[in-house]
Write a protein that holds these residues in place. Sequence first.
Motif, PDB file in Angstrom:
ATOM      1  N   THR A   1       0.849  -1.191   0.000  1.00  0.00           N
ATOM      2  CA  THR A   1       0.000   0.000   0.000  1.00  0.00           C
ATOM      3  C   THR A   1       0.884   1.240   0.000  1.00  0.00           C
ATOM      4  O   THR A   1       1.992   1.236   0.532  1.00  0.00           O
ATOM      5  N   TYR A   2       0.384   2.284  -0.622  1.00  0.00           N
ATOM      6  CA  TYR A   2       1.163   3.501  -0.807  1.00  0.00           C
ATOM      7  C   TYR A   2       0.398   4.696  -0.273  1.00  0.00           C
ATOM      8  O   TYR A   2      -0.823   4.725  -0.257  1.00  0.00           O
ATOM      9  N   SER A   3       1.127   5.693   0.147  1.00  0.00           N
ATOM     10  CA  SER A   3       0.533   6.933   0.619  1.00  0.00           C
ATOM     11  C   SER A   3      -0.353   7.538  -0.466  1.00  0.00           C
ATOM     12  O   SER A   3      -0.056   7.415  -1.661  1.00  0.00           O
ATOM     13  N   PRO A   4      -1.452   8.204  -0.080  1.00  0.00           N
ATOM     14  CA  PRO A   4      -2.274   8.893  -1.079  1.00  0.00           C
ATOM     15  C   PRO A   4      -1.472   9.893  -1.901  1.00  0.00           C
ATOM     16  O   PRO A   4      -1.819  10.189  -3.041  1.00  0.00           O
ATOM     17  N   MET A   5      -0.382  10.423  -1.340  1.00  0.00           N
ATOM     18  CA  MET A   5       0.450  11.369  -2.079  1.00  0.00           C
ATOM     19  C   MET A   5       1.144  10.695  -3.259  1.00  0.00           C
ATOM     20  O   MET A   5       1.542  11.357  -4.208  1.00  0.00           O
ATOM     21  N   ILE A   6       1.286   9.366  -3.196  1.00  0.00           N
ATOM     22  CA  ILE A   6       1.833   8.617  -4.324  1.00  0.00           C
ATOM     23  C   ILE A   6       0.702   8.069  -5.191  1.00  0.00           C
ATOM     24  O   ILE A   6       0.727   8.166  -6.419  1.00  0.00           O
ATOM     25  N   SER A   7      -0.321   7.518  -4.561  1.00  0.00           N
ATOM     26  CA  SER A   7      -1.397   6.890  -5.325  1.00  0.00           C
ATOM     27  C   SER A   7      -2.183   7.897  -6.162  1.00  0.00           C
ATOM     28  O   SER A   7      -2.765   7.534  -7.186  1.00  0.00           O
ATOM     29  N   ALA A   8      -2.196   9.159  -5.761  1.00  0.00           N
ATOM     30  CA  ALA A   8      -2.936  10.187  -6.509  1.00  0.00           C
ATOM     31  C   ALA A   8      -2.015  11.093  -7.312  1.00  0.00           C
ATOM     32  O   ALA A   8      -2.420  12.161  -7.771  1.00  0.00           O
ATOM     33  N   LEU A   9      -0.770  10.662  -7.533  1.00  0.00           N
ATOM     34  CA  LEU A   9       0.197  11.478  -8.261  1.00  0.00           C
ATOM     35  C   LEU A   9      -0.275  11.806  -9.674  1.00  0.00           C
ATOM     36  O   LEU A   9       0.063  12.845 -10.236  1.00  0.00           O
ATOM     37  N   GLY A  10      -1.093  10.918 -10.247  1.00  0.00           N
ATOM     38  CA  GLY A  10      -1.601  11.137 -11.592  1.00  0.00           C
ATOM     39  C   GLY A  10      -2.526  12.329 -11.719  1.00  0.00           C
ATOM     40  O   GLY A  10      -2.849  12.737 -12.840  1.00  0.00           O
ATOM     41  N   GLU A  11      -2.961  12.889 -10.602  1.00  0.00           N
ATOM     42  CA  GLU A  11      -3.772  14.106 -10.658  1.00  0.00           C
ATOM     43  C   GLU A  11      -2.926  15.328 -10.981  1.00  0.00           C
ATOM     44  O   GLU A  11      -3.452  16.387 -11.334  1.00  0.00           O
ATOM     45  N   ILE A  12      -1.599  15.196 -10.860  1.00  0.00           N
ATOM     46  CA  ILE A  12      -0.693  16.319 -11.059  1.00  0.00           C
ATOM     47  C   ILE A  12       0.077  16.208 -12.370  1.00  0.00           C
ATOM     48  O   ILE A  12       0.238  17.189 -13.101  1.00  0.00           O
TER      49      ILE A  12
END
Length: 224
Positions: free
Chosen positions: A140-151
């Motif tokens: 499992t990964y931090s949301p800061m990594i899992s949602a990187l595609g938003e940036i």
Amino acid sequence: MSGTTPLPPTSAAAAHTAAGRRIGDGLTGGLRVFLAAPFVQFIDPADGVVRPQWRQRLSALREALLDAGHAVFNAHHNEGWGEWGLPPQECVPSDFRAMQCADLVLAYPGTPPSTGVALELGWASALRKPVALLLDPGTTYSPMISALGEISPVLQLPFDGSWSAQGLGGAVGTALDWAAGLGVRPGPWSAPELDPALAYHRHATDGPDTPVAEPATAETVVPA
């Protein structure tokens, strides 16, 4: 931000833009690829250098990119796998400069995810670099990594945990095909004569005065 979030699987087929695409089609001009992976957690405290199995695995990834005609920045290789590590005052600016001129980032966050790689991913997203993430199954990964595609553009690649030659080749090929589909092309820093200043390496410039990792073909990739 706290908590962890499992990353959803990404189909390798979805990363290809056309049937029959060859690995790296459209990227023959040679990209600058920033290869990121944990460093400190791979070091053997007994001798202060990266453990043999991780040296072999990262060498195989690096060689696959070099064989495809791209220039690669990899701190592990550049610092002799820990044998001649740079002080923080030198390695941090070197890493950031390499990220600034990268065309593509290929990152293995590790298990547990490396804080150093997380920082490099932060740089990549701030600079809007396309990132291919090699992800360990079940981690499992931090949301800061899992949602990187938003940036910035992100390809999530559930990775073959065996680190087999087939798995490595498939991951690198899919990442390069994905970059080609995005229209990624060599940037203004692609001239080979800039390689020494930017700490990038390519097959044509690795020489006697350049720290060189053993070729992947001469190594056995060690399973987990």
